[in-house]
Motif scaffolding. Sequence first.
Motif, short mmCIF file in Angstrom:
data_model
loop_
_atom_site.label_atom_id
_atom_site.label_comp_id
_atom_site.label_asym_id
_atom_site.label_seq_id
_atom_site.Cartn_x
_atom_site.Cartn_y
_atom_site.Cartn_z
N ASP A 13 0.82 -1.18 -0.10
CA ASP A 13 0.05 -0.01 -0.02
C ASP A 13 0.95 1.07 0.16
O ASP A 13 0.26 2.33 -0.22
N PHE A 14 2.22 1.24 0.35
CA PHE A 14 2.96 2.37 0.40
C PHE A 14 4.38 2.23 -0.32
O PHE A 14 5.26 1.53 0.10
N ARG A 128 3.16 6.23 -4.25
CA ARG A 128 2.10 5.76 -4.64
C ARG A 128 1.40 5.21 -3.46
O ARG A 128 2.10 3.97 -3.01
N VAL A 129 0.22 5.46 -3.13
CA VAL A 129 -0.40 5.18 -1.65
C VAL A 129 -1.96 4.72 -1.83
O VAL A 129 -2.59 5.42 -2.62
N VAL A 319 -8.77 3.34 -2.70
CA VAL A 319 -8.49 4.31 -3.58
C VAL A 319 -6.82 4.72 -3.80
O VAL A 319 -6.49 4.98 -2.33
N GLU A 320 -6.32 4.59 -4.77
CA GLU A 320 -4.81 4.95 -4.98
C GLU A 320 -4.53 6.23 -5.31
O GLU A 320 -5.30 6.80 -6.09
N VAL A 321 -3.67 6.71 -4.49
CA VAL A 321 -3.00 8.27 -5.07
C VAL A 321 -1.68 8.24 -5.12
O VAL A 321 -0.93 7.63 -4.73
N SER A 322 -1.24 9.10 -6.03
CA SER A 322 0.22 9.34 -6.29
C SER A 322 0.81 10.85 -6.30
O SER A 322 -0.04 11.56 -6.56
N PHE A 323 1.84 11.04 -6.02
CA PHE A 323 2.32 12.50 -5.52
C PHE A 323 3.89 12.51 -5.60
O PHE A 323 4.44 11.60 -5.05
N LEU A 324 4.31 13.82 -5.68
CA LEU A 324 5.96 14.13 -5.21
C LEU A 324 6.17 14.96 -4.18
O LEU A 324 4.88 15.77 -3.68
N LEU A 325 6.89 14.75 -3.19
CA LEU A 325 7.35 15.72 -2.28
C LEU A 325 8.76 15.76 -2.03
O LEU A 325 9.55 14.97 -2.40
N PRO A 326 8.92 17.09 -1.80
CA PRO A 326 10.68 17.38 -1.35
C PRO A 326 11.08 16.64 -0.44
O PRO A 326 10.57 16.13 0.42
N GLY A 328 12.52 15.27 2.86
CA GLY A 328 12.37 15.42 4.20
C GLY A 328 11.04 15.66 4.53
O GLY A 328 10.70 15.89 5.75
N CYS A 329 10.13 15.75 3.58
CA CYS A 329 8.63 15.85 3.87
C CYS A 329 7.91 14.43 4.07
O CYS A 329 8.37 13.53 3.40
N TYR A 330 6.87 14.20 4.76
CA TYR A 330 6.19 12.96 5.10
C TYR A 330 5.01 12.75 4.40
O TYR A 330 4.04 13.65 4.43
N ALA A 331 4.66 11.80 3.59
CA ALA A 331 3.68 11.64 2.73
C ALA A 331 2.40 11.26 3.76
O ALA A 331 1.20 11.60 3.64
N THR A 332 2.63 10.64 5.08
CA THR A 332 1.52 10.30 5.64
C THR A 332 1.17 11.62 6.47
O THR A 332 -0.10 11.82 6.82
N ALA A 333 1.82 12.57 6.89
CA ALA A 333 1.69 13.85 7.50
C ALA A 333 0.72 14.57 6.21
O ALA A 333 -0.49 15.18 6.76
N ALA A 334 1.19 14.45 5.00
CA ALA A 334 0.37 15.20 3.98
C ALA A 334 -1.21 14.67 3.72
O ALA A 334 -2.24 15.27 3.85
N LEU A 335 -1.10 13.34 3.85
CA LEU A 335 -2.50 12.66 3.68
C LEU A 335 -3.35 12.83 4.83
O LEU A 335 -4.67 13.06 4.92
#
Length: 342
Positions: A13-14, A128-129, A319-326, A328-335
């Motif tokens: 999933d991650f 891709r989460v 639902v699957e989502v994909s994205f880019l982060l700089p 040092g950033c956290y995907a889990t925090a964003a979601l």
Amino acid sequence: MTDALVLKHRQEDFRVRENLVVALTAPAHATHRYLLLHKRGHTTMEAVGTVAERLGVARADVGYAGLKDEDGITEQLLSVPLTSPPGDGPPPGEFTERSGPERELRLSHYGYGQEPLAVGQLNGNGFRVVLRNLDEAAAARLTERRRVNLLFVNYYDTQRFGVPGGPKRTHLVGEALLEEDWALARRELAGLGAPESGEAARWTGQDRDLFRALDPRTVAFYLAAHSSYAWNAQVRDLIAAVCPDDAPESAVDGLPYRFPATADGVAALLASCQELPYLRYAYRDGPVERPTVRPTVIQTALTVGADGPDGAFPGRRAVEVSFLLPSGCYATAALRQWFLRR
């Protein structure tokens, strides 16, 4: 809806892949070889130890540009010194190692270059989460848009402060190191459940010597965890001042946060303060400070992909989502923040 959201239910999933462009050169002019590491169920630092052992090089000679979670499937580059010119055959050192269905390392040749990899070189990461346990209405709202503009507070998320399922106390190791309380630092490390915790629990020598024996990058990670906790406190206090009625204090895995409930609240934070000071650390028989800054708010675009029945949660949707982060950033925090505002 935030109570229903499930992240990282399965490793699949991650998925994370580094965004790092290295300058490749002909083997005859190279000083280093770059390797692509595919892993699951291992921290980056744990994987580096295995790679060093398998390739017969010093652990300190295995370079990397960033740390990747163990509770997902990740890909990143490593570097090792090129000690002899490559021959005509396939590059040595490629291997696959599995120790159960949820622990795997796979190493393959990527190319040749003239510099080692080091923390700080990473541009960012692609994600891709799979979002699980959604009701029909929530899934429909996601899939209707397909492309979402997201502004979120750039918090260090909880995995910065401990391994999955373990106590979130890495920052306390760093705090004890800075205070030169070596016995407390060793005790805290021993109780974390981290790859190096067993060595800390078995250690019978002088407590300071334990940290001299560890990879300096590992020690620097704990110092940075303390700095990350302090940075979170700064931005949390700023949010309380900028939008006190929009961001009540809450806790995630026992750690304190304030999440603005609206995009306007995040925008107000950005307008108030674009960045806050942050201390990076190296370790050379003692902490070495590297002052820098960290942005308070990050903007990204999420692409909504496949959706359908959630096989892990009957009657729900995934639902699957994909994205880019700089970096040092956290995907889990964003979601997590995205769902708080839905």
